[in-house]
Scaffold this active site. Structure first.
Site, short mmCIF file in Angstrom:
data_model
loop_
_atom_site.label_atom_id
_atom_site.label_comp_id
_atom_site.label_asym_id
_atom_site.label_seq_id
_atom_site.Cartn_x
_atom_site.Cartn_y
_atom_site.Cartn_z
N HIS A 1 0.82 -1.22 0.00
CA HIS A 1 0.00 0.00 0.00
C HIS A 1 0.85 1.27 0.00
O HIS A 1 0.36 2.35 -0.36
CB HIS A 1 -0.98 0.01 1.17
CG HIS A 1 -2.26 -0.71 0.88
ND1 HIS A 1 -3.32 -0.13 0.22
CD2 HIS A 1 -2.64 -1.99 1.14
CE1 HIS A 1 -4.30 -1.00 0.11
NE2 HIS A 1 -3.92 -2.14 0.65
N ASP B 1 -7.94 -1.32 -1.80
CA ASP B 1 -8.95 -2.15 -1.15
C ASP B 1 -10.28 -1.64 -1.68
O ASP B 1 -10.58 -0.43 -1.58
CB ASP B 1 -8.88 -1.99 0.37
CG ASP B 1 -7.57 -2.52 0.95
OD1 ASP B 1 -6.96 -3.39 0.30
OD2 ASP B 1 -7.16 -2.05 2.02
N GLU C 1 -7.64 -12.10 0.60
CA GLU C 1 -8.55 -10.96 0.84
C GLU C 1 -9.36 -10.66 -0.42
O GLU C 1 -8.79 -10.27 -1.44
CB GLU C 1 -7.73 -9.70 1.20
CG GLU C 1 -6.92 -9.86 2.48
CD GLU C 1 -6.15 -8.61 2.86
OE1 GLU C 1 -6.03 -7.67 2.04
OE2 GLU C 1 -5.65 -8.58 3.99
N HIS D 1 -8.59 -6.89 -1.70
CA HIS D 1 -7.26 -6.29 -1.98
C HIS D 1 -6.75 -6.65 -3.38
O HIS D 1 -6.60 -7.83 -3.72
CB HIS D 1 -6.25 -6.76 -0.92
CG HIS D 1 -4.87 -6.21 -1.17
ND1 HIS D 1 -4.31 -5.19 -0.41
CD2 HIS D 1 -3.93 -6.53 -2.10
CE1 HIS D 1 -3.10 -4.92 -0.86
NE2 HIS D 1 -2.85 -5.72 -1.90
C1 LIG Z 1 -5.17 -4.21 5.94
C2 LIG Z 1 -5.78 -4.78 4.69
N1 LIG Z 1 -6.84 -3.94 4.26
C3 LIG Z 1 -4.70 -4.91 3.62
O1 LIG Z 1 -4.56 -4.06 2.79
N2 LIG Z 1 -3.91 -5.99 3.71
C4 LIG Z 1 -2.79 -6.19 2.84
C5 LIG Z 1 -2.22 -7.57 3.03
C6 LIG Z 1 -1.71 -5.15 3.09
O2 LIG Z 1 -1.56 -4.66 4.21
O3 LIG Z 1 -0.95 -4.88 2.12
ZN LIG Z 2 -5.11 -3.79 0.80
#
Ligand SMILES: C[C@@H](N)C(=O)N[C@H](C)C(=O)O
Ligand SMILES: [Zn+2]
Length: 249
Positions: free
Chosen positions: A138, A145, A209, A212
């Site tokens: 991120h 997300d 997820e 994501h």
């Molecule tokens: C925290 C969650 N929304 C997310 O983005 N998870 C991935 C694995 C990340 O933190 O990159």
């Molecule tokens: Zn994410």
């Protein structure tokens, strides 16, 4: 074949060490805010609304990611919109999310080793890093997300909440249900729809997820079998810093 309802294949977890060893040839594509996006694309900065410390009141992504988000949103059937819940993240937010989940895992799995706890945590939150060669996804502005909503702004049922840490959050989890109930059948269709439009727009998905997706960063390069990534860690330029740079020219 319905291109908006492709089955979601169960995939193994990425090989994190190999993924983070992929080279990054930075494209210098800028970060852009999503505050002015138009239907069928929406932005709802979930961590800001949840009061996460240091979370931004606006979602930001790289410009090449914004174009792909529009492409995905415009593939959706009319009446369904794509909602961005998070994009670029400051290191402090990544740290807060990671520490919070790690502490919860540590409290519950008290006999686990440090590396077992790290593995449990990283399925849902990447370890915080602004290392130029191995940034948290991120922090690159290449991760998003996302969820779906209707024209009234109500989220479609994806089977779990955003950021739920149960096995049901795995993107393909409901595909394995043998005799889906009416609700489960709806969840399967909603997940397939989100997954199909994002993949067709060029994103890759993190198997653990449903929400994501990545473009251009090391996670994307790993999943799309590209030899290198284009997006490394990037910072938002505060006005004070921009002025200091300009005054020195
Ligand atoms: C925290 C969650 N929304 C997310 O983005 N998870 C991935 C694995 C990340 O933190 O990159
Ligand atoms: Zn994410």
């Amino acid at each position: 074949m319905n291109f908006l309802s492709q089955t979601i294949a169960a995939k193994p977890e990425p090989d994190w060490a190999a993924l983070l060893a992929l080279p990054i040839a930075e494209s210098h594509d800028p970060l852009v805010p999503l505050g002015l996006v138009n239907s069928p694309l929406r932005s709802y900065p979930a961590y800001f609304h949840q009061g996460v410390p240091n979370a931004l009141s606006e979602c930001y992504v790289r410009r090449c990611v914004l174009f792909r988000l529009y492409k995905a949103a415009r593939l959706l059937p009319s009446g369904i919109e794509l909602v961005v819940l998070d994009g670029w993240r400051p290191l402090l937010v990544q740290q807060y999310l990671f520490d919070s989940l790690f502490a919860a895992m540590n409290a519950h799995y008290a006999n686990d080793s440090e590396s077992e706890l790290l593995n449990r945590t990283r399925r849902f939150i990447a370890p915080p890093s602004n290392e130029p060669t191995a940034p948290s996804p991120h922090l690159t502005g290449g991760s998003v997300d996302v969820a779906l909503c209707d024209v009234e702004g109500l989220f479609l049922d994806m089977g779990t909440e955003f950021d739920d840490i149960s096995p049901w959050s795995y993107s393909a989890a409901f595909e394995a249900v043998e005799k889906p109930s009416a609700r489960e059948a709806e969840v399967i269709e909603n997940r397939r729809l989100l997954h199909s439009v994002m993949i067709q727009a060029g994103f890759t998905n993190l198997p653990s997820e449903w929400w994501h997706f990545d473009y251009g960063n090391q996670s994307w390069a790993w999943s799309s079998k590209s030899s290198e990534a284009q997006l490394g860690a990037i910072e938002l330029q505060p006005l004070r810093q921009r002025w200091r740079r300009q005054v020195a020219l």
